[in-house]
Design an enzyme around this catalytic site. Structure first.
Site, PDB file in Angstrom:
ATOM      1  N   HIS A  92       0.846  -1.207   0.051  1.00 51.62           N
ATOM      2  CA  HIS A  92       0.036   0.047  -0.080  1.00 51.62           C
ATOM      3  C   HIS A  92       0.827   1.302   0.144  1.00 51.62           C
ATOM      4  O   HIS A  92       0.447   2.270  -0.322  1.00 51.62           O
ATOM      5  CB  HIS A  92      -0.996  -0.118   1.065  1.00 51.62           C
ATOM      6  CG  HIS A  92      -0.221   0.028   2.477  1.00 51.62           C
ATOM      7  ND1 HIS A  92       0.414  -1.018   3.008  1.00 51.62           N
ATOM      8  CD2 HIS A  92      -0.317   1.037   3.415  1.00 51.62           C
ATOM      9  CE1 HIS A  92       0.927  -0.451   4.183  1.00 51.62           C
ATOM     10  NE2 HIS A  92       0.652   0.866   4.408  1.00 51.62           N
ATOM     11  N   LYS A 145       9.314  -2.456   3.356  1.00 47.76           N
ATOM     12  CA  LYS A 145      10.724  -2.585   4.405  1.00 47.76           C
ATOM     13  C   LYS A 145      10.589  -3.692   5.179  1.00 47.76           C
ATOM     14  O   LYS A 145       9.560  -3.978   5.685  1.00 47.76           O
ATOM     15  CB  LYS A 145      10.896  -1.139   5.175  1.00 47.76           C
ATOM     16  CG  LYS A 145      12.041  -0.957   5.634  1.00 47.76           C
ATOM     17  CD  LYS A 145      12.599   0.354   5.510  1.00 47.76           C
ATOM     18  CE  LYS A 145      13.956   0.569   6.060  1.00 47.76           C
ATOM     19  NZ  LYS A 145      14.647  -0.670   5.939  1.00 47.76           N
ATOM     20  N   LYS A 180       3.742  -2.282  11.898  1.00 47.30           N
ATOM     21  CA  LYS A 180       4.612  -1.574  12.526  1.00 47.30           C
ATOM     22  C   LYS A 180       4.626  -0.117  11.936  1.00 47.30           C
ATOM     23  O   LYS A 180       4.760   0.850  12.460  1.00 47.30           O
ATOM     24  CB  LYS A 180       5.988  -2.612  12.651  1.00 47.30           C
ATOM     25  CG  LYS A 180       6.716  -1.950  13.517  1.00 47.30           C
ATOM     26  CD  LYS A 180       8.123  -2.518  13.542  1.00 47.30           C
ATOM     27  CE  LYS A 180       7.852  -4.097  13.981  1.00 47.30           C
ATOM     28  NZ  LYS A 180       9.193  -5.021  13.914  1.00 47.30           N
ATOM     29  N   LYS A 220       9.603  -8.701   4.609  1.00 41.00           N
ATOM     30  CA  LYS A 220      10.842  -9.490   5.397  1.00 41.00           C
ATOM     31  C   LYS A 220      11.718 -10.542   4.563  1.00 41.00           C
ATOM     32  O   LYS A 220      10.912 -11.001   3.564  1.00 41.00           O
ATOM     33  CB  LYS A 220      10.065 -10.304   6.530  1.00 41.00           C
ATOM     34  CG  LYS A 220      11.223 -10.271   7.749  1.00 41.00           C
ATOM     35  CD  LYS A 220      11.370  -9.128   8.867  1.00 41.00           C
ATOM     36  CE  LYS A 220      12.298  -9.475   9.612  1.00 41.00           C
ATOM     37  NZ  LYS A 220      12.232  -8.314  10.675  1.00 41.00           N
ATOM     38  N   SER A 260      15.760   3.306  10.658  1.00 39.56           N
ATOM     39  CA  SER A 260      15.830   2.831   9.390  1.00 39.56           C
ATOM     40  C   SER A 260      15.310   3.809   8.247  1.00 39.56           C
ATOM     41  O   SER A 260      15.832   4.292   7.266  1.00 39.56           O
ATOM     42  CB  SER A 260      15.534   1.505   9.030  1.00 39.56           C
ATOM     43  OG  SER A 260      16.359   0.780   9.376  1.00 39.56           O
TER      44      SER A 260
HETATM   45  P1  NAD Z   1      20.957 -10.756  17.376  1.00 41.03           P
HETATM   46  O1  NAD Z   1      20.888 -11.960  16.476  1.00 41.03           O
HETATM   47  O2  NAD Z   1      21.394  -9.601  17.369  1.00 41.03           O
HETATM   48  O3  NAD Z   1      20.678 -11.247  19.085  1.00 41.03           O
HETATM   49  C1  NAD Z   1      19.544 -12.620  19.186  1.00 41.03           C
HETATM   50  C2  NAD Z   1      20.292 -12.907  20.699  1.00 41.03           C
HETATM   51  O4  NAD Z   1      19.302 -13.983  21.009  1.00 41.03           O
HETATM   52  C3  NAD Z   1      21.524 -13.645  20.619  1.00 41.03           C
HETATM   53  O5  NAD Z   1      22.507 -12.835  21.338  1.00 41.03           O
HETATM   54  C4  NAD Z   1      21.195 -14.942  20.605  1.00 41.03           C
HETATM   55  O6  NAD Z   1      22.334 -15.851  21.310  1.00 41.03           O
HETATM   56  C5  NAD Z   1      20.047 -15.008  21.528  1.00 41.03           C
HETATM   57  N1  NAD Z   1      19.196 -16.246  21.455  1.00 41.03           N
HETATM   58  C6  NAD Z   1      19.175 -17.213  20.165  1.00 41.03           C
HETATM   59  N2  NAD Z   1      18.389 -18.361  20.723  1.00 41.03           N
HETATM   60  C7  NAD Z   1      18.160 -17.948  22.048  1.00 41.03           C
HETATM   61  C8  NAD Z   1      17.362 -18.943  23.128  1.00 41.03           C
HETATM   62  N3  NAD Z   1      16.725 -19.773  22.498  1.00 41.03           N
HETATM   63  N4  NAD Z   1      17.228 -18.289  24.196  1.00 41.03           N
HETATM   64  C9  NAD Z   1      17.900 -17.315  24.774  1.00 41.03           C
HETATM   65  N5  NAD Z   1      18.730 -16.605  23.718  1.00 41.03           N
HETATM   66  C10 NAD Z   1      18.611 -16.926  22.304  1.00 41.03           C
HETATM   67  O7  NAD Z   1      19.153 -10.464  17.154  1.00 41.03           O
HETATM   68  P2  NAD Z   1      18.493  -9.031  17.196  1.00 41.03           P
HETATM   69  O8  NAD Z   1      18.685  -8.351  16.106  1.00 41.03           O
HETATM   70  O9  NAD Z   1      18.679  -8.494  18.548  1.00 41.03           O
HETATM   71  O10 NAD Z   1      16.901  -9.661  17.102  1.00 41.03           O
HETATM   72  C11 NAD Z   1      16.258 -10.112  18.364  1.00 41.03           C
HETATM   73  C12 NAD Z   1      14.639  -9.978  17.955  1.00 41.03           C
HETATM   74  O11 NAD Z   1      14.449  -8.685  17.787  1.00 41.03           O
HETATM   75  C13 NAD Z   1      14.241 -10.831  16.772  1.00 41.03           C
HETATM   76  O12 NAD Z   1      12.918 -11.181  17.200  1.00 41.03           O
HETATM   77  C14 NAD Z   1      13.989  -9.598  15.599  1.00 41.03           C
HETATM   78  O13 NAD Z   1      13.013 -10.060  14.877  1.00 41.03           O
HETATM   79  C15 NAD Z   1      13.824  -8.456  16.608  1.00 41.03           C
HETATM   80  N6  NAD Z   1      13.735  -7.290  15.974  1.00 41.03           N
HETATM   81  C16 NAD Z   1      15.304  -6.676  15.733  1.00 41.03           C
HETATM   82  C17 NAD Z   1      15.519  -5.489  15.179  1.00 41.03           C
HETATM   83  C18 NAD Z   1      17.061  -4.864  14.857  1.00 41.03           C
HETATM   84  O14 NAD Z   1      17.165  -3.925  14.676  1.00 41.03           O
HETATM   85  N7  NAD Z   1      17.734  -5.814  14.927  1.00 41.03           N
HETATM   86  C19 NAD Z   1      14.349  -4.549  14.997  1.00 41.03           C
HETATM   87  C20 NAD Z   1      13.198  -5.105  15.459  1.00 41.03           C
HETATM   88  C21 NAD Z   1      12.787  -6.337  15.845  1.00 41.03           C
END
Ligand code: NAD
Length: 476
Positions: free
Chosen positions: A66, A71, A95, A107, A364
């Site tokens: 839309h 993104k 979001k 995504k 972003s």
């Molecule tokens: P990341 O890879 O930097 O960190 C994820 C962390 O979770 C790691 O430290 C990993 O070791 C840990 N982990 C993985 N499996 C696990 C488990 N079973 N139990 C406990 N810890 C566990 O990822 P991120 O970028 O921090 O993303 C984390 C979440 O946030 C995701 O759901 C992602 O979609 C969401 N998110 C990220 C962003 C971003 O800007 N990076 C933005 C919006 C949403």
């Protein structure tokens, strides 16, 4: 009696969406148009590694166009599959609408464990995946703009932008094809910390809402609140760091892949982070108590629970045992639809993912605008702002001297007042403003409509309404 089945991530998102649209009056057909995912592209490609060809599977899903570009992040994880990518793309649509970032939802994901490859191999794999997406315009500054997600970061974004620039040598806006890049590759100050920073701003705004606090049976300020965080990656680390260092929260539990650490006195987030980087997990950390079954620590007694790792961790199996009165979904989809019902019935307040982790896409958006305008934020105004402030300070000092009162401006005030805002300050200001305004739009619906009992439904109502208006304006 049959045991209720846990829905898939995609089904969970649909169920939450359905709960909200049941309270709306959308024209026939539009509801379905918004719910469905427009397209998902699956790619299988080979890369020659360690003397043989390895085949990888990746996805890029576009949920709603839309608004364009669409993104959404690119995730590197073994858990990546079509259902997950589509659920995450749908969340991106809602979001972006909620925080008024002018994008549709998308995504991507690559089914890979990045820890199994060295840097050079990862670069080859990322570039090849990017090539497949770029040649189909699934990475493109005006059509589809990825960002980091779980398992990816600045480094991968730098490879992607370089790959795009090589394939589109005359595109003057090439840098805007992806966000979350390092500063020296067209990134923006404050993007790495943005999602965690947004979680902090979201909590601050929640604590300014007395009715919300009452619903969660919380009192006072963030100072001294006991926090458990799951996942000390980009999002969890920054959220926990800022909340403990700047707001006085006590991080009483940190859950990682290999187990968890608990300490009622509060853990040092920076020290635990360094430990996990050096040792690959939290086991062996000298302070606090190590708990092998990390997921059990989600049930620990605390004021605020921050799941910041992956989806589905709070589900029908453990929801009844969760003690936190407030959950803030820093990860996407950490609470399943089944668990959401159980928690709501218990009176637990959930700050939903589509709002809680929107700091990333917000910054972003600023980065994309910066790339398209080809100029750093603050470059034109900063010194002009400083000289105008200097004028005021000089005049105040002259008046104070002339009148014989002899007031002195404190050096601290002068320093802070005279300094013009740099890019980081502007980014934080824009992020704070976005998080406050988005919370207020949900809050109004949450508190004023009798048929809306939770923040998630309020968030869906606000965002679906915006997406619907956009489709209606297009004549669809
Ligand atoms: P990341 O890879 O930097 O960190 C994820 C962390 O979770 C790691 O430290 C990993 O070791 C840990 N982990 C993985 N499996 C696990 C488990 N079973 N139990 C406990 N810890 C566990 O990822 P991120 O970028 O921090 O993303 C984390 C979440 O946030 C995701 O759901 C992602 O979609 C969401 N998110 C990220 C962003 C971003 O800007 N990076 C933005 C919006 C949403």
């Amino acid at each position: 009696m049959s045991i209720p089945q846990e829905p898939s991530f995609r089904e969970s998102v649909d169920m939450m969406f359905n709960r909200a649209v049941a309270l709306m009056d959308l024209p026939p057909g539009l509801e379905e148009k918004i719910r469905v995912c427009n397209a998902t592209y699956t790619v299988r490609f080979g890369v020659r590694l360690r003397g043989q060809i390895q085949t990888f599977t990746g996805y890029r899903s576009v949920h709603s166009e839309h608004m364009e570009p669409v993104k959404g992040g690119i995730r590197f994880s073994l858990g990546v599959n079509q259902d997950e990518v589509e659920a995450l793309a749908a969340l991106m649509t809602y979001k972006c609408a909620l925080v008024e970032a002018p994008f549709g939802g998308s995504k991507g994901g690559l089914c890979i464990d990045p820890r199994q490859y060295d840097e050079h191999e990862l670069e080859q794999i990322t570039r090849r995946f990017a090539y497949e997406l770029i040649k189909r315009d699934l990475i493109n500054p005006s059509q589809n703009v990825p960002a980091p997600d779980m398992g990816t970061g600045e480094r991968e974004m730098a490879w992607i932008v370089d790959q795009y620039a090589r394939m589109n040598t005359t595109d003057i806006n090439a840098k805007a094809c992806v966000t979350g890049k390092p500063l020296n590759a067209g990134g923006i100050a404050g993007r790495v910390e943005a999602t965690g920073r947004g979680v902090q701003y979201a909590l601050r705004e929640f604590f300014r809402d007395p009715e919300g606090m009452e619903k969660a049976a919380l009192t006072g300020t963030l100072d001294g609140k006991r926090v458990v965080v799951q996942g000390l990656g980009n999002v969890g680390y920054h959220a926990a760091k800022f909340l403990s260092e700047e707001d006085g929260c006590k991080i009483v539990g940190i859950i990682e892949r290999d187990g968890a650490l608990v300490d009622v006195k509060g853990l040092n987030v920076e020290a635990v982070r360094q430990w996990t980087i050096n040792h690959g997990g939290v086991a062996g950390y000298p302070d606090g108590t190590f708990v092998e079954n990390g997921a059990k620590v989600l049930e620990e007694d605390c004021d605020i629970l921050i799941p910041a790792a992956l989806e589905g961790v709070i589900n029908m199996g453990n929801a009844a045992n969760i003690k936190a009165p407030l959950i803030i979904e820093a990860a996407n989809g950490p609470v399943t639809a089944g668990a959401d019902t159980i928690l709501r019935e218990k009176g637990c307040v959930i700050i939903p993912d589509m709002y809680a982790n929107a700091g990333g896409v917000t910054v972003s958006y600023f980065e994309w605008v910066k790339n398209l305008s080809h100029i750093r934020f603050g470059r034109m105004q900063r010194r002009q702002e400083e000289s105008r402030h200097q004028l005021v300070v000089d005049e105040l000092e002259r008046l104070s001297g002339d009148s014989g009162i002899g007031w002195q401006l404190s050096p601290n005030f002068k320093d802070r007042y005279l300094r013009g805002a740099d890019e980081l300050e502007l980014v934080r200001s824009g992020l704070d403003d976005t998080m406050r305004i988005a919370y207020q739009s949900m809050r109004q619906v949450w508190h004023e409509r009798d048929d809306v009992e939770d923040l998630r439904t309020a968030a869906y109502l606000v965002s679906i309404d915006k997406v619907a208006s956009s489709y209606k304006a297009k004549g669809l």
